[in-house]
Scaffold this motif. Structure first.
Motif, PDB file in Angstrom:
ATOM      1  N   GLU A 192       0.949  -1.235   0.507  1.00 46.49           N
ATOM      2  CA  GLU A 192       0.304  -0.176  -0.168  1.00 46.49           C
ATOM      3  C   GLU A 192       0.832   1.361  -0.020  1.00 46.49           C
ATOM      4  OE1 GLU A 192       0.461  -0.676   4.989  1.00 46.49           O
ATOM      5  OE2 GLU A 192       0.204  -1.857   2.794  1.00 46.49           O
ATOM      6  N   THR A 193       2.069   1.041   0.648  1.00 48.14           N
ATOM      7  CA  THR A 193       3.162   2.484   0.470  1.00 48.14           C
ATOM      8  C   THR A 193       3.063   3.028  -0.948  1.00 48.14           C
ATOM      9  OG1 THR A 193       5.159   1.536   0.211  1.00 48.14           O
ATOM     10  CG2 THR A 193       4.594   1.601   2.426  1.00 48.14           C
ATOM     11  N   GLY A 194       2.485   2.131  -2.143  1.00 44.68           N
ATOM     12  CA  GLY A 194       2.511   2.694  -3.588  1.00 44.68           C
ATOM     13  C   GLY A 194       3.511   2.190  -4.513  1.00 44.68           C
ATOM     14  N   LEU A 195       3.270   2.589  -5.472  1.00 44.17           N
ATOM     15  CA  LEU A 195       4.260   1.695  -6.668  1.00 44.17           C
ATOM     16  C   LEU A 195       5.550   1.907  -7.163  1.00 44.17           C
ATOM     17  CD1 LEU A 195       0.805   2.410  -9.328  1.00 44.17           C
ATOM     18  CD2 LEU A 195       1.533  -0.216  -8.121  1.00 44.17           C
ATOM     19  N   TRP A 196       5.688   2.903  -7.395  1.00 40.00           N
ATOM     20  CA  TRP A 196       7.238   3.264  -7.067  1.00 40.00           C
ATOM     21  C   TRP A 196       7.651   3.723  -5.753  1.00 40.00           C
ATOM     22  CZ3 TRP A 196       8.821   8.211  -5.369  1.00 40.00           C
ATOM     23  CH2 TRP A 196       8.112   9.380  -5.179  1.00 40.00           C
ATOM     24  N   GLU A 197       7.617   4.288  -4.608  1.00 35.94           N
ATOM     25  CA  GLU A 197       8.416   4.836  -3.689  1.00 35.94           C
ATOM     26  C   GLU A 197       9.173   3.357  -2.672  1.00 35.94           C
ATOM     27  OE1 GLU A 197       4.278   6.926  -3.901  1.00 35.94           O
ATOM     28  OE2 GLU A 197       4.828   5.770  -4.000  1.00 35.94           O
ATOM     29  N   HIS A 198       8.767   2.226  -3.633  1.00 33.60           N
ATOM     30  CA  HIS A 198       9.973   1.110  -2.726  1.00 33.60           C
ATOM     31  C   HIS A 198      10.768   0.877  -3.936  1.00 33.60           C
ATOM     32  CE1 HIS A 198       7.178  -0.868  -5.540  1.00 33.60           C
ATOM     33  NE2 HIS A 198       8.183  -1.744  -5.805  1.00 33.60           N
ATOM     34  N   VAL A 252      12.535   3.698  -4.042  1.00 34.00           N
ATOM     35  CA  VAL A 252      13.951   4.739  -3.885  1.00 34.00           C
ATOM     36  C   VAL A 252      14.259   4.079  -2.569  1.00 34.00           C
ATOM     37  CG1 VAL A 252      14.129   6.417  -2.638  1.00 34.00           C
ATOM     38  CG2 VAL A 252      12.310   6.624  -4.987  1.00 34.00           C
ATOM     39  N   GLY A 253      13.695   3.304  -1.582  1.00 34.37           N
ATOM     40  CA  GLY A 253      13.681   2.109  -0.551  1.00 34.37           C
ATOM     41  C   GLY A 253      12.283   2.620   0.586  1.00 34.37           C
ATOM     42  N   GLY A 254      12.670   0.770   1.052  1.00 31.04           N
ATOM     43  CA  GLY A 254      11.211   0.541   1.550  1.00 31.04           C
ATOM     44  C   GLY A 254      11.012   1.839   2.856  1.00 31.04           C
ATOM     45  N   GLU A 255      12.611   2.241   3.624  1.00 23.17           N
ATOM     46  CA  GLU A 255      11.660   3.350   4.565  1.00 23.17           C
ATOM     47  C   GLU A 255      11.725   4.643   3.855  1.00 23.17           C
ATOM     48  OE1 GLU A 255      11.726   4.892   8.503  1.00 23.17           O
ATOM     49  OE2 GLU A 255      12.238   2.759   7.607  1.00 23.17           O
ATOM     50  N   PHE A 256      12.240   5.353   2.445  1.00 28.15           N
ATOM     51  CA  PHE A 256      11.366   6.193   2.399  1.00 28.15           C
ATOM     52  C   PHE A 256       9.537   6.043   1.825  1.00 28.15           C
ATOM     53  CE2 PHE A 256      10.415   8.104  -1.928  1.00 28.15           C
ATOM     54  CZ  PHE A 256      10.572   9.436  -1.605  1.00 28.15           C
ATOM     55  N   ALA A 257       9.544   4.598   1.633  1.00 27.46           N
ATOM     56  CA  ALA A 257       8.102   4.087   1.016  1.00 27.46           C
ATOM     57  C   ALA A 257       6.724   4.552   2.384  1.00 27.46           C
ATOM     58  CB  ALA A 257       8.032   3.566   0.446  1.00 27.46           C
ATOM     59  N   ALA A 258       7.251   4.149   3.299  1.00 25.92           N
ATOM     60  CA  ALA A 258       6.847   4.397   4.478  1.00 25.92           C
ATOM     61  C   ALA A 258       6.745   5.567   5.651  1.00 25.92           C
ATOM     62  CB  ALA A 258       7.756   2.847   5.522  1.00 25.92           C
ATOM     63  N   ARG A 259       7.735   6.324   5.311  1.00 28.26           N
ATOM     64  CA  ARG A 259       8.048   7.435   5.781  1.00 28.26           C
ATOM     65  C   ARG A 259       6.943   8.306   4.615  1.00 28.26           C
ATOM     66  NH1 ARG A 259      13.180   7.281   5.796  1.00 28.26           N
ATOM     67  NH2 ARG A 259      13.281   8.845   4.111  1.00 28.26           N
ATOM     68  N   ARG A 260       7.122   8.074   3.360  1.00 25.78           N
ATOM     69  CA  ARG A 260       5.780   8.337   2.246  1.00 25.78           C
ATOM     70  C   ARG A 260       4.738   8.762   2.789  1.00 25.78           C
ATOM     71  NH1 ARG A 260       3.827   9.564  -2.424  1.00 25.78           N
ATOM     72  NH2 ARG A 260       4.471  11.482  -3.434  1.00 25.78           N
ATOM     73  N   TYR A 261       4.401   7.576   3.044  1.00 30.59           N
ATOM     74  CA  TYR A 261       2.791   7.000   3.278  1.00 30.59           C
ATOM     75  C   TYR A 261       2.295   7.973   4.762  1.00 30.59           C
ATOM     76  CZ  TYR A 261      -0.690   4.016   3.809  1.00 30.59           C
ATOM     77  OH  TYR A 261      -2.265   3.378   4.327  1.00 30.59           O
ATOM     78  N   LYS A 305      -0.106  -0.228   7.288  1.00 33.19           N
ATOM     79  CA  LYS A 305      -0.433  -1.489   7.488  1.00 33.19           C
ATOM     80  C   LYS A 305       0.820  -2.825   7.469  1.00 33.19           C
ATOM     81  CE  LYS A 305      -2.735  -5.616   6.975  1.00 33.19           C
ATOM     82  NZ  LYS A 305      -3.593  -6.739   6.611  1.00 33.19           N
ATOM     83  N   ASN A 306       1.747  -2.343   6.301  1.00 31.72           N
ATOM     84  CA  ASN A 306       2.972  -3.455   6.449  1.00 31.72           C
ATOM     85  C   ASN A 306       4.099  -1.980   6.081  1.00 31.72           C
ATOM     86  OD1 ASN A 306       1.852  -5.944   5.073  1.00 31.72           O
ATOM     87  ND2 ASN A 306       1.019  -4.218   3.530  1.00 31.72           N
ATOM     88  N   ARG A 307       4.859  -2.429   7.325  1.00 32.47           N
ATOM     89  CA  ARG A 307       5.949  -1.648   7.599  1.00 32.47           C
ATOM     90  C   ARG A 307       7.341  -2.136   6.873  1.00 32.47           C
ATOM     91  NH1 ARG A 307       6.895   3.850   9.766  1.00 32.47           N
ATOM     92  NH2 ARG A 307       9.547   3.381   9.739  1.00 32.47           N
ATOM     93  N   TRP A 308       7.766  -0.915   6.131  1.00 32.44           N
ATOM     94  CA  TRP A 308       9.405  -1.764   5.894  1.00 32.44           C
ATOM     95  C   TRP A 308      10.182  -2.550   7.294  1.00 32.44           C
ATOM     96  CZ3 TRP A 308      12.106  -4.277   2.337  1.00 32.44           C
ATOM     97  CH2 TRP A 308      13.562  -3.693   2.501  1.00 32.44           C
TER      98      TRP A 308
END
Length: 276
Positions: free
Chosen positions: A178-184, A186-195, A204-207
């Motif tokens: 759910e953190t996005g189609l491209w954000e991961h 860049v990096g899993g932590e980046f995607a989680a923070r941006r979400y 819900k799904n934390r890197w």
């Protein structure tokens, strides 16, 4: 087929499943992904129905028999959508067992099942060789050691039975869930923070905690190791294919690099060999 492919990725050995793996099915499943958080009944209900068909087709192609009266283990079965779908397909409730570590997840949809067991997929609370089919659907990317879980699933599968291991590949478009189609990318932590910044609450799904980087190649390597006898379990690889693709696109599994971004979800099908 290139030497790094563990087993057949063409549909020729899976005639029943081939009839299911159409472009129309693929488009229907992909269109449901946007409802995973907003309408889980729709998303998981359709996914569960498709999973039951997938398992039934694989069993029929491997054994020539229907799935009825087979003992089935669902590792990480969640809130019960899959159990309900198996029951609707004619599988006796006592023949379907789900193993889920999270009590809250088990009760999330208010579905009651006869055979729900609390336990970890990495240490399954079952004896050796008691299930005809052991499968997991989109679970491996949520555990820190998915190949230990795969070994456990093979352990509890009877000789001649199937282990079906389906998971989301990290570099595919849905690797970040759910953190996005491209954000991961860049990096899993980046995607989680941006979400969290965008939605006001963590995903819900934390890197690094409940979502991990599992590649397509990791699964193919595991299948080769099992087939070559380099792990505790002894099994032959029947198939490795992209779960959500039509049959004519299964060739993508055979192409290094491309498969990491294009396969999206890898399905490994292994048949446990009889011990000497």
């Amino acid at each position: 087929m290139p030497s790094d492919s563990p087993g057949p990725s063409s549909p020729s050995g899976l005639p029943t499943l081939r009839r299911r793996a159409t472009l129309r099915r693929s488009l229907g499943l992909l269109s449901d992904f946007r409802f995973e958080q907003s309408d889980p009944d729709r998303f998981y209900g359709h996914l569960a129905e498709d999973t039951v068909g997938l398992i039934a087709d694989l069993w029929n192609d491997a054994s020539g028999a229907p799935l009825h009266e087979r003992r089935i283990l669902d590792v990480g079965g969640g809130p019960g959508y899959f159990g309900r779908a198996f029951a609707a397909a004619g599988v006796h409730p006592g023949d379907y067992v789900t193993c889920e570590p999270d009590v809250g997840e088990m009760a999330a949809a208010g579905i009651r099942l006869e055979s729900s067991v609390r336990g970890s997929g990495m240490d399954l609370p079952f004896a050796d060789g008691v299930f005809d089919v052991a499968y997991s659907s989109n679970v491996a990317e949520h555990v820190p050691d998915p190949w230990r879980m795969a070994d456990e699933m093979l352990r509890v599968t009877r000789p001649g039975g199937l282990m079906v291991f389906s998971y989301t590949c990290w570099l595919g478009p849905f690797g970040g869930h759910e953190t996005g189609l491209w954000e991961h990318y860049v990096g899993g932590e980046f995607a989680a923070r941006r979400y969290e910044k965008r939605n006001g609450h963590p995903p819900k799904n934390r890197w690094g905690e409940s979502l991990f980087n599992v590649s397509c190649n990791d699964g193919l390597r595991y299948a080769r190791e099992v087939s070559a006898g380099r792990r505790d379990a002894d099994a032959e690889v029947l198939a490795a294919f992209p779960r959500y693709h039509p049959w004519w696109a299964w060739w993508m599994v055979r192409v290094p690099g491309l498969r990491e971004v294009a396969v999206s979800n890898l399905v490994l099908v292994l048949r446990k060999r009889a011990t000497a």
